[in-house]
Write an enzyme that holds these catalytic residues in place. Structure first.
Site, short mmCIF file in Angstrom:
data_model
loop_
_atom_site.label_atom_id
_atom_site.label_comp_id
_atom_site.label_asym_id
_atom_site.label_seq_id
_atom_site.Cartn_x
_atom_site.Cartn_y
_atom_site.Cartn_z
N ASP A 114 111.49 -19.13 43.00
CA ASP A 114 112.05 -20.43 42.67
C ASP A 114 113.17 -20.88 43.61
OD1 ASP A 114 113.70 -18.42 41.64
OD2 ASP A 114 114.48 -19.69 40.06
N ARG B 204 117.12 -17.02 45.29
CA ARG B 204 117.55 -15.77 45.93
C ARG B 204 117.41 -15.86 47.45
NH1 ARG B 204 115.98 -10.57 42.30
NH2 ARG B 204 116.62 -11.47 40.33
N THR C 147 126.65 -9.76 34.93
CA THR C 147 125.45 -10.20 35.64
C THR C 147 124.93 -11.48 35.00
OG1 THR C 147 124.86 -7.98 36.32
CG2 THR C 147 123.06 -9.55 36.11
N GLU D 109 125.91 -12.27 43.91
CA GLU D 109 125.45 -11.13 43.12
C GLU D 109 124.65 -10.20 44.03
OE1 GLU D 109 124.41 -12.15 38.77
OE2 GLU D 109 123.32 -13.54 40.03
N GLU D 110 124.69 -8.93 43.65
CA GLU D 110 123.92 -7.94 44.42
C GLU D 110 122.43 -8.23 44.39
OE1 GLU D 110 121.72 -5.99 42.53
OE2 GLU D 110 122.48 -7.03 40.75
N SER D 111 121.98 -8.97 43.37
CA SER D 111 120.54 -9.21 43.21
C SER D 111 120.07 -10.35 44.11
CB SER D 111 120.24 -9.52 41.74
OG SER D 111 121.04 -10.61 41.29
C1 G16 Z 1 118.51 -13.66 37.40
C2 G16 Z 1 119.88 -14.19 37.18
C3 G16 Z 1 120.86 -13.46 38.05
C4 G16 Z 1 120.76 -11.97 37.83
C5 G16 Z 1 119.33 -11.52 38.03
C6 G16 Z 1 119.10 -10.06 37.69
O1 G16 Z 1 118.09 -13.96 38.70
O2 G16 Z 1 119.95 -15.57 37.49
O3 G16 Z 1 122.13 -13.93 37.77
O4 G16 Z 1 121.58 -11.28 38.70
O5 G16 Z 1 118.48 -12.27 37.22
O6 G16 Z 1 119.29 -9.87 36.34
P1 G16 Z 1 118.89 -8.51 35.64
O7 G16 Z 1 119.61 -7.44 36.41
O8 G16 Z 1 119.36 -8.68 34.24
O9 G16 Z 1 117.39 -8.34 35.77
P2 G16 Z 1 116.70 -14.67 38.93
O10 G16 Z 1 116.65 -14.88 40.41
O11 G16 Z 1 115.68 -13.68 38.44
O12 G16 Z 1 116.76 -15.91 38.12
#
Ligand code: G16
Length: 544
Positions: free
Chosen positions: A280, A283, A345, A364-366
């Site tokens: 989307d 990232r 997070t 964020e690390e992600s």
């Molecule tokens: C989502 C959230 C982020 C988060 C990530 C990972 O990202 O928007 O803020 O860091 O999930 O979350 P979790 O560690 O709980 O799986 P996205 O890009 O998947 O929307």
């Protein structure tokens, strides 16, 4: 327009996770499943009559079907206007941009982010509020509570709208405006960065780059910005045509899944710069010739060089990072004497800080990085930050990254994911670990001593809300950390995430391979949490 009230029964699994409701497509296709959640969402939002909402998604399988249903339900629920991306497309950052630009009440974004798509893949739906950011937990929790008691929903019996046709249409009293999904976002990017310097970088010298759209939503955005507006050669954007199943891929921009780009950037005759974005478009992954920039380092480096970017020339108000993100940005904040906020997070926790003018950059690390230009993380924005910095410094990614470590020290960092663990096993591991925390401080583990061990809680300085149990943190006397938490975005069992971080500031210690540098901590994580014993797994599924 005929409106029907359809009798329904609640589903018990509609609690939104880290970023909206994400489930298998097959679950969303169950009779009434999508409708129940949409009605719960409308009910939880209060008076939506006459209000304007943005609607669009990442184009994955079921996107257009869901949009037609939501349009009919919006008409039946008295929504005033829907602004929809052409063909139902809007990247998450573009949706945030359009909500803000049009001063809309909010937006419905259809995406399961980087999760695979297709009939057997995942689908998702999330609501963003008027500031353009993800709905805060008090709203998503109200949606969930409503979903547990719902007995009927309203839907109009009207023909499908023309999603491909830019311009205005109506469904009963509901106005529909179909917009170009790219233009507003591309214009916003042009207002933030030094496009002429980036254009010169991309067209006048030897510099070469590739951007991998991973067959997902950023293809049209990256083509317009990088190729059409900035002059990069045609073909710079690879995998540029969005497909409903992301061409069978897993559009998560990391070293494991962005394999096409990684092979190019680590191959012979590699270009100077590589970027990728996810399903989307929120990232990002940043690569240089034969090198990878961790998301935590990327945030720190963008912060340290932000004076080179027109939008941030006058300085940063503060930096915010999620708790498991490495402390690399903290070093920059300290040196620049600006505040650093540590949040749970989830991008939704940055919204208040950005709105209150307390932070300018977040990350964020992600693989998420962003700023106060919108209220979502933003993949292409991060790529443009790097291009702007490279154009200003006239240095390679590797040189910029190494210089940063020389100045601030290096935070070796890695995340180990154990995916699809049976939920009871994962919960048992977390609760045992949680119960053992009180006896950990002071414990000697090899060369280190545990300084603190807790379950992270966050006090929001703006709305004074408290959020608890956001991940187990174990911190050591040398600055190293191990963090354990369960993902809130998976759709298959539980995913245990183990985050490992170690700091080095001696110049002889800066060039190790990451997993080698972290080897002691990796062993220690297993010892403290009994990962192998309790999950039966000998190694992580994905290492980033
Ligand atoms: C989502 C959230 C982020 C988060 C990530 C990972 O990202 O928007 O803020 O860091 O999930 O979350 P979790 O560690 O709980 O799986 P996205 O890009 O998947 O929307």
């Amino acid at each position: 327009m005929t409106v029907v009230q359809v009798a329904t029964q609640p589903f018990s699994d509609q609690r939104p996770g880290t970023s909206g409701l994400r489930k298998k497509v097959r679950q969303f296709q169950k009779p009434h499943y999508l409708e129940n959640f949409v009605q719960s969402m409308f009910d939880a939002l209060g008076d939506i009559s006459g209000k304007t909402l943005i609607l669009g998604g990442d184009g994955r399988y079921y996107n257009d079907t869901a949009i037609q249903t939501i349009v009919k339900m919006a008409a039946a629920n008295d929504v005033g206007k829907l602004i929809i991306g052409q063909n139902g497309l809007l990247s998450t950052p573009a949706a945030s941009c359009v909500i803000r630009k049009t001063h809309s009440f909010g937006g419905i974004i259809l995406s399961a982010s980087h999760n695979p798509a297709g009939a057997d893949g995942d689908f998702g739906i999330k609501f963003n509020v008027a500031n353009g950011g993800p709905a805060p937990e008090k709203i998503t929790e109200t949606m969930y509570q409503r979903s547990l008691e719902i007995t009927q929903y309203q839907i109009s019996q009207t023909p499908d709208i023309e999603l491909g046709l830019i311009g205005e249409q109506t469904v009963g009293n509901l106005q529909i405006e179909i917009i170009d999904p790219v233009i507003d976002y591309a214009d916003l990017m042009a207002s933030l960065f030094d496009f002429s310097a980036i254009r010169a970088l991309l067209t006048q010298g030897q510099f070469r780059m590739r951007f991998d759209a991973m067959h997902a939503i950023t293809g049209p955005y990256a083509t317009e910005i990088l190729e059409n507006r900035l002059g990069a050669p045609t073909g710079t954007v690879m995998n540029a045509i969005p497909s409903p199943d992301f061409a069978g891929g897993h559009p998560d921009p990391n070293l494991t899944y962005a394999e096409d780009l990684v092979n190019i950037m680590f191959g012979e005759d590699a270009p100077d710069f590589g970027g990728a974005s996810d399903g989307d478009g929120d990232r990002n992954m940043i690569l240089g010739k034969h090198c990878f920039v961790t998301p935590s380092d990327s945030l720190a480096i963008i912060a340290a060089n932000s004076h080179l970017i027109p939008a941030y020339q006058s300085g940063l108000k503060g930096i915010a990072r999620s708790m498991p993100t490495s402390q690399a940005p903290d070093q920059v904040a300290r040196k620049h004497q600006i505040p650093l906020y540590e949040t749970p997070t989830g991008w939704k926790f940055f919204g208040n800080l950005l709105d209150a003018g307390l932070a300018t950059l977040c990350g964020e690390e992600s693989f998420g990085t962003g700023s106060d230009h919108i209220r979502e993380k933003d993949g292409l924005w991060a790529v443009l930050c790097w291009l702007n910095i490279i154009a200003a410094r006239q240095q390679s990614v590797d040189t910029i990254m190494t210089a940063h470590w020389q100045e601030f020290g290096r935070h070796y960092y890695s995340r180990h994911d154990y995916e699809a663990i049976p939920t009871e096993k994962a919960e048992k591991l977390m609760s045992q670990l949680n119960d053992s925390l009180f006896k950990l401080p002071g414990k000697i583990c090899g060369d280190r001593t545990i300084r603190y061990a807790d379950n992270f809680s966050y006090h929001d300085p703006v709305d004074q809300s408290d959020t608890e149990k956001q991940g187990i943190r174990i911190g050591f006397d040398d600055g190293a950390r191990i963090i354990f938490r369960l993902s809130g975005t998976g759709t298959d069992g539980a995913t245990l995430r183990v985050y490992l971080e170690q700091y080095a500031d001696d110049s002889s210690q800066l060039a190790f391979e990451t997993q080698t540098a972290l080897a002691d901590l990796i062993k220690l994580a297993d010892k403290l949490a009994h990962i192998r014993e309790l999950t039966g797994r000998n190694e992580p599924t994905v290492i980033t």
